[in-house]
Scaffold this active site. Structure first.
Site, PDB file in Angstrom:
ATOM      1  N   SER A 159      -8.716   1.331 -18.842  1.00  0.00           N
ATOM      2  CA  SER A 159      -7.285   1.009 -18.790  1.00  0.00           C
ATOM      3  C   SER A 159      -6.880   0.226 -20.045  1.00  0.00           C
ATOM      4  O   SER A 159      -7.029   0.731 -21.153  1.00  0.00           O
ATOM      5  CB  SER A 159      -6.987   0.242 -17.501  1.00  0.00           C
ATOM      6  OG  SER A 159      -5.601   0.222 -17.236  1.00  0.00           O
ATOM      7  N   ASP A 254      -2.848   9.375 -11.507  1.00  0.00           N
ATOM      8  CA  ASP A 254      -2.774   8.166 -12.328  1.00  0.00           C
ATOM      9  C   ASP A 254      -1.579   8.276 -13.257  1.00  0.00           C
ATOM     10  O   ASP A 254      -1.410   9.299 -13.932  1.00  0.00           O
ATOM     11  CB  ASP A 254      -4.079   8.030 -13.125  1.00  0.00           C
ATOM     12  CG  ASP A 254      -4.147   6.788 -14.004  1.00  0.00           C
ATOM     13  OD1 ASP A 254      -3.239   5.947 -13.949  1.00  0.00           O
ATOM     14  OD2 ASP A 254      -5.136   6.671 -14.752  1.00  0.00           O
ATOM     15  N   HIS A 284      -6.015   5.636 -10.387  1.00  0.00           N
ATOM     16  CA  HIS A 284      -6.300   4.678 -11.450  1.00  0.00           C
ATOM     17  C   HIS A 284      -7.172   3.546 -10.901  1.00  0.00           C
ATOM     18  O   HIS A 284      -6.947   3.044  -9.805  1.00  0.00           O
ATOM     19  CB  HIS A 284      -4.993   4.098 -12.004  1.00  0.00           C
ATOM     20  CG  HIS A 284      -5.207   3.218 -13.195  1.00  0.00           C
ATOM     21  ND1 HIS A 284      -5.323   3.726 -14.475  1.00  0.00           N
ATOM     22  CD2 HIS A 284      -5.334   1.877 -13.317  1.00  0.00           C
ATOM     23  CE1 HIS A 284      -5.507   2.741 -15.321  1.00  0.00           C
ATOM     24  NE2 HIS A 284      -5.530   1.601 -14.650  1.00  0.00           N
TER      25      HIS A 284
END
Length: 322
Positions: A159, A254, A284
Site C-alpha cells: 500500500s 481494491d 486491500h
C-alpha cells in the site's frame, strides 16, 4: 470473480466490530483504532532466527528499525529486503506488519529490515520517504556488519509502503539511492490523484474506502501540487526504464487495483522484468490478514519466488556464479 469467502468473513468481522471511519475522527483516534484491530487479523508470529531492534541515524532524528534474520539465512552474504509498512503514510508501525516481515525472512532465508518511518500529518511528504532512503543507505553501508550481500538488497512494501518502495527503486535507478536488486510491491499506491475507475467500483464496502484513502493522501501531501510529483505518484514518473525487476501483487476488490495495474503495465512496456500476480477475489490489505486469509502467506511465498527468479536471471548473479 466473486469475493473470496475469507475476505468476506473479514469484512463481516469488521462490520460487527463497529467503529467509525478514520476520516470522521482525529489522527490519534485512527491510530488507536488501528492498533487495536490489527492483532485480531494477523496470524501467529512465527519464530525467526534472530530479531534485533536498534536506532539508526535519520535525516532529522534517529529511526527505530527492526531486523529479522530468517531461519536458514546465511550468517554472511544473505539476501536482504528493506520493508516499508502500509497504513496510508498516517498509521502503522513496527508491529502492524511484523507477520509479513517474518514470513519474508523465513521463506527467503533472508534479512528483513523494517523502519518505523515518520508518519503524516506531523511529518508530511517527503519525511517518510527520506527515512526509507536513510534506512536503505544504512543497509548498504553496513552490509558486512548485518551479514548481508550488498548486491542482493531489495525494497518491498504494501500500500503506502509499496508507494515508498517504488519511489526508492526509481531513486536507485537514478543514482540517488543505493542500488536495489528487486522491488516487491504489494497493492501499491501509485497515483495520488485517485482518479482510477476502481475508486468508483470499490469505493465503499470493501475495507479501504475512497474517502479514507483521500483522508490519508490529504494528510501526506503538503499542497495539491505534491500529487503531481512522481515521488508521491510514481505512475507519473516520466520514465520507468532501468528500474529494478518488480513483483507486483494486486487484489481484485481494491480501490488501488487499477493504478497498480497501470503501474505494472508501464513497467512491462518499458522493459522492466515484471511478475504480476492478481488475487481477483481479495480485498486491500489481505496480506496482513493471515489469521483469516490463508492466501496471505501464499502471496508472500510467491513474492519470494519472484525475488529468487530475478536473482537467477540477473547478469550480476550469474557472473558471480561463474
Amino acid at each position: 470473480m466473486m469475493l473470496d469467502p475469507d475476505a468476506l468473513r473479514v469484512l463481516e468481522i469488521s462490520r460487527a466490530a463497529g467503529g467509525e471511519p478514520f476520516e470522521t475522527g482525529s489522527v490519534a483516534a485512527a491510530r488507536a483504532a488501528y492498533n487495536a484491530s490489527f492483532p485480531t487479523l494477523q496470524g501467529e508470529h512465527e519464530p525467526v532466527a534472530t530479531t534485533l531492534e536498534q536506532q539508526i541515524e535519520g535525516p532529522n532524528s534517529p529511526i527505530a528499525v527492526r531486523i529479522h534474520r530468517g531461519i536458514g539465512a546465511l550468517p554472511n552474504g544473505a539476501p536482504a529486503l528493506l520493508y516499508l509498512h502500509g497504513g496510508g503514510w498516517v498509521i502503522g508501525n513496527l508491529d502492524s506488519h511484523d507477520e509479513i516481515c517474518r514470513w519474508l525472512a523465513n521463506l527467503g532465508n533472508a534479512v528483513i529490515v523494517c523502519p518505523d518511518y515518520r508518519l503524516a500529518p506531523e511529518h508530511k511528504f517527503p519525511a517518510g520517504l527520506e527515512d526509507g532512503l536513510a534506512t536503505l543507505r544504512f543497509m548498504a553501508e553496513n552490509a558486512a556488519g548485518l551479514g548481508i550481500d550488498k548486491a542482493r538488497i531489495g525494497v518491498a512494501g504494501d500500500s503506502a509502503g509499496g508507494n515508498l518502495a517504488a519511489v526508492l527503486a526509481l531513486l536507485a535507478r537514478d543514482g540517488l539511492a543505493p542500488p536495489v536488486a528487486a522491488q516487491i510491491l504489494i497493492y501499491p499506491n501509485t497515483d495520488a490523484r485517485q482518479v482510477a475507475d476502481s475508486y468508483r467500483r470499490f469505493g465503499d464496502g470493501f475495507g479501504l474506502t475512497a474517502s479514507t484513502m483521500a483522508w490519508f493522501r490529504d494528510h501526506y501531501v503538503r499542497t495539491p501540487d505534491d500529487m503531481l510529483d512522481w515521488r508521491v505518484s510514481p505512475l507519473l514518473a516520466p520514465d520507468l526504464t532501468g528500474v529494478a525487476p518488480a513483483f507486483v501483487a494486486l487484489a481484485g476488490y481494491d480501490i488501488l487495483a487499477d493504478e497498480g495495474t497501470a503501474y505494472a503495465a508501464r513497467l512491462q512496456s518499458e522493459g522492466v522484468p515484471l511478475i504480476l500476480r492478481q488475487w481477483p477475489g481479495q480485498i486491500h490489505g489481505f496480506v496482513s490478514m493471515g489469521r483469516h486469509i490463508p492466501g496471505a502467506r501464499q502471496a508472500v511465498a510467491e513474492a519470494v519466488a519472484a525475488w529468487r527468479q530475478f536473482e537467477r536471471n540477473s547478469p550480476t548473479t550469474n557472473a558471480q556464479a561463474d
